[in-house]
Design a protein around this motif. Structure first.
Motif, short mmCIF file in Angstrom:
data_model
loop_
_atom_site.label_atom_id
_atom_site.label_comp_id
_atom_site.label_asym_id
_atom_site.label_seq_id
_atom_site.Cartn_x
_atom_site.Cartn_y
_atom_site.Cartn_z
N SER A 1 0.82 -1.22 0.00
CA SER A 1 0.00 0.00 0.00
C SER A 1 0.85 1.27 0.00
O SER A 1 0.39 2.32 -0.47
CB SER A 1 -0.97 0.01 1.18
N PHE B 1 1.18 3.20 -3.27
CA PHE B 1 0.00 3.86 -3.83
C PHE B 1 -0.34 5.11 -3.03
O PHE B 1 -0.02 5.22 -1.85
CB PHE B 1 -1.21 2.92 -3.77
N ARG C 1 -3.75 7.33 -1.89
CA ARG C 1 -5.21 7.25 -1.76
C ARG C 1 -5.76 8.59 -2.22
O ARG C 1 -5.49 9.63 -1.61
CB ARG C 1 -5.57 6.97 -0.31
N TYR D 1 -7.03 3.80 -5.03
CA TYR D 1 -5.60 3.67 -4.78
C TYR D 1 -4.89 3.92 -6.11
O TYR D 1 -5.11 3.19 -7.08
CB TYR D 1 -5.24 2.28 -4.27
N TYR E 1 -6.67 -2.75 -7.81
CA TYR E 1 -5.69 -1.72 -8.17
C TYR E 1 -4.32 -2.39 -8.31
O TYR E 1 -4.01 -3.34 -7.58
CB TYR E 1 -5.62 -0.64 -7.10
#
Length: 247
Positions: A131, A134, A136, A202, A236
Motif C-alpha cells: 500500500s 499507492f 489514496r 488507490y 488496483y
C-alpha cells in the motif's frame, strides 16, 4: 501525463464494458447496502451514501435501481452483514496489487484470493506490504464534450478544493484528497458537471511494464479472476497495461 492518469482512464474504459454491467450493478448494490447500514437511508445525512450514489450514477446505474437497493438495505428483511476487507499482494514479476472486497465470509474470500494469486505466479501478502506504493485519492472524471470549458472546469475544481487537474485525450481527471472528495464532487455537481467516474481509489505512484509475454498473460488472468469474483469490489495494481488492453 503521469502513470496514474493513464491508469485511471484505462480503468474507466474497462468499467464501461456492457457485458460486465450486471455484475457491476450487483457490486454497487452491495456498496449501497453497506453505506445504508452504516449511516442510514437518507443521503442528506449520510455522506458515504451520497458518494456511493454518485459512483453508481457514474456507472450508469438507473436511479430506480439505486432507490430499490437503498430501500432493500433499510428494510427489516435485509439480514446480510458484509465486511469491508482490503487485501494486498504481488502479481507475477512483483507487480503490486490491492484488492478491495465486501464479503459475508472472510475465510472464503481470503481462500479464493490466495488461490488466484498462487495460480498466476503471485502471492497474497500482509497488510501494508504494497500500500505504500499507492496514493489514496478521490478521482472525478468528466468526459470531454460540447459545453465543457476546460479552463472553467479547472478553476471550478481547484476552487472547490481539488489537488490536481489532468487533461486526457477524451476526458478531464480531477484528483482530491480523500477527505475533500465529497465536498469537491458536490460543488462540481451543483455547477452542472456530471462524471463518468467518481470514487476514491488507490493510485500507483509508479507503474511497471511487463516484457515477458507469459507474465503478461498471468497478470491479465489474475485481474480477470479477481474482477469476476463476487466478493471483489475493486482491483488496483502497478502494472502499466499495454495499449491494446485499454478497450
Amino acid at each position: 501525463m503521469s502513470g496514474h492518469s493513464k491508469w485511471a482512464t484505462i480503468k474507466r474504459k474497462k468499467g464501461a464494458i456492457d457485458a460486465k454491467r450486471g455484475k457491476i450493478f450487483t457490486k454497487l448494490g452491495r456498496e449501497l447496502m453497506v453505506a445504508v447500514k452504516e449511516g442510514g437511508p437518507d443521503p442528506d445525512s449520510n455522506s458515504k451514501l451520497r458518494d456511493v450514489i454518485a459512483k453508481a450514477k457514474a456507472n450508469n446505474m438507473p436511479n430506480d435501481t439505486i432507490q430499490r437497493s437503498i430501500k432493500k438495505a433499510s428494510g427489516e428483511g435485509s439480514t446480510n452483514e458484509y465486511f469491508e476487507m482490503v487485501y494486498e499482494g504481488y502479481g507475477p514479476s512483483g507487480i503490486a496489487v490491492i484488492v478491495e472486497t465486501l464479503t459475508d465470509n472472510k475465510n472464503r474470500t481470503a481462500g479464493d484470493l490466495r488461490h488466484f494469486f498462487d495460480k498466476n505466479g503471485g502471492n497474497l501478502g500482509q497488510n501494508g506490504c504494497v500500500s505504500f506504493m499507492f496514493d489514496r485519492k478521490g478521482v472525478l472524471v468528466v468526459e470531454k464534450g460540447d459545453g465543457i470549458d476546460e479552463d472553467a472546469l479547472m478553476m471550478d475544481a481547484l476552487e472547490a478544493g481539488a489537488d490536481d487537474f489532468n487533461v486526457e485525450d477524451d476526458c478531464y481527471e480531477i484528483l482530491t484528497a480523500p477527505e475533500s472528495f465529497s465536498a469537491v464532487r458536490e460543488a462540481l455537481e451543483k455547477s452542472g458537471y456530471s462524471f463518468v467516474q467518481a470514487e476514491i481509489n488507490y493510485i500507483p505512484q509508479t507503474t511497471t511494464v511487463l516484457e515477458d509475454p507469459e507474465s503478461v498473460k498471468k497478470m491479465e488472468k489474475l485481474i480477470d479472476m479477481l474482477e469476476e469474483n463476487d466478493d471483489v469490489q475493486n482491483v488496483y495494481h502497478t502494472w502499466e497495461m499495454p495499449e491494446d488492453s485499454e478497450e
